[in-house]
Design a protein around this motif. Sequence first.
Motif, short mmCIF file in Angstrom:
data_model
loop_
_atom_site.label_atom_id
_atom_site.label_comp_id
_atom_site.label_asym_id
_atom_site.label_seq_id
_atom_site.Cartn_x
_atom_site.Cartn_y
_atom_site.Cartn_z
N ARG A 119 40.08 37.66 9.51
CA ARG A 119 41.24 37.65 10.39
C ARG A 119 41.86 36.26 10.48
NH1 ARG A 119 42.26 35.43 14.61
NH2 ARG A 119 40.09 34.73 14.82
N TYR A 137 48.43 41.15 20.04
CA TYR A 137 47.37 40.52 19.27
C TYR A 137 47.88 39.37 18.40
CZ TYR A 137 45.19 44.89 20.66
OH TYR A 137 44.73 45.94 21.41
N PRO A 225 43.39 45.24 14.64
CA PRO A 225 44.70 44.88 15.22
C PRO A 225 45.59 44.11 14.25
CG PRO A 225 42.96 44.48 16.80
CD PRO A 225 42.28 44.81 15.51
N ALA A 258 51.52 45.96 19.45
CA ALA A 258 50.66 46.77 18.57
C ALA A 258 51.39 48.07 18.24
CB ALA A 258 49.29 46.99 19.20
#
Length: 441
Positions: A119, A137, A225, A258
């Motif tokens: 990530r 996020y 996410p 999101a």
Amino acid sequence: MSQALTWKGMSPELLKVAERARREPDGQFHSLAHLLDEAALNRAYHRQRPDAAVGVDGITKEDYGQDLEDNLRNLHERMKTKRYRHQPIWRVHIPKDHGKTRPLGISAFEDKVVQDALREVLQAVYEQDFLDCSYGYRPGRSAHDALRALHGAADRSELNCVLEADIVSFFDSLDRQALLGMLQERVADGSLLRLVSKCPHVGVLDGAESATPDTGTAQGSILSPLLGNIYLPYVLDQWFHQEVQPRLRGRACLIRYADDLVSGFQYREDAERVLAVLPKRMQRYGLTLHPDKTRLLDFRRPPQAQQRGKGPDTFDFLVFTLYWRRTRGGRWRLACKTRRARLRRAIQAVSSWCCGQRHEDLQVQHGALRSRLQGHYNYFGVNGNLKSLARLLWHARRAWYKWLRRRSQRTRLNWARFQDLLRSYPLPEPRVMVPIWGVRP
């Protein structure tokens, strides 16, 4: 969002990646896997919560950290030699409203470390590509920023007609092949893509049953996410800004957190045109709009001469209901209040907590109850929501009184004595903790 917020805490190597991604929006990255070194894994380890739920391996952060250097060295070696294997995901079901549940996937601890390191690398690239309409996020952005953006859109008359859309099981429906194609447009490093593709392609343990889904990515995993944020800009954000907006008669906006999204339009005819093509756009990427939760509503600001009422309609976004209300100066402004179902759940949670903790020391109860209420205020304490906060406080006092009375069969606490107790152990009063009026998003 400022670059300082975007790049805060990045290593020098990741800073270079982020800077190049910003300079070359159409460039490809062929060498990123080397950034997944032991230092990156160590940073990922320290970002993990010590109290997080454990996966199928049963290993906690404390367990893994007892021999941290050797564990990370071994993990890095397996990643370099392509011997690393993602363990199955343990699925749990979180209760929702109306008896429904939300499935969440819990990865093994070592897999969490790998996902977090991935990530970090992918975010350095894609954070420079994401549009301003996306708030979920992302570093330096929050749900409150999305609410402020809605207020700005209302002031610009971009919310006269609101398209409220709901994607059915977004994370479970995500097309993996389409996602891989999107990633390859920016990331051409086969080793990194191989690690990324391992995360969705794993088995899921749901109780005693085991399955390997063909679509989607586990909701609840660290990487999901970001993968969702990479997927939806292709499906929605770029399409809306590059193809839809130029064809509209009036102003329009898209605000997304999101997979929660709201579109606002100056003219209803524009909203109707978008609603006609949006389901087809979603279907092209394997997504479906919920037929009962996707709707158009008239949300024009009420006339200034209107003395009563709260406007023509309301709509929900995140855990808030947005509506028009009059200010003390007589103007109509967009305001937020806690969604009814969410407030009901908060009241039930406080009552259950008071019941379970009624035999604890009074000072301990008071400190914990203050903390719970203040935590709720810190998120829900926005302009226009003081009545909802006051309602929660009222129920918290009643629940505390009810269960303190039942601590003993000999002496019963009456209301007058409880009021004296509240003067010694006061509960926090509701107030606006996060202003969303007059603050630029």
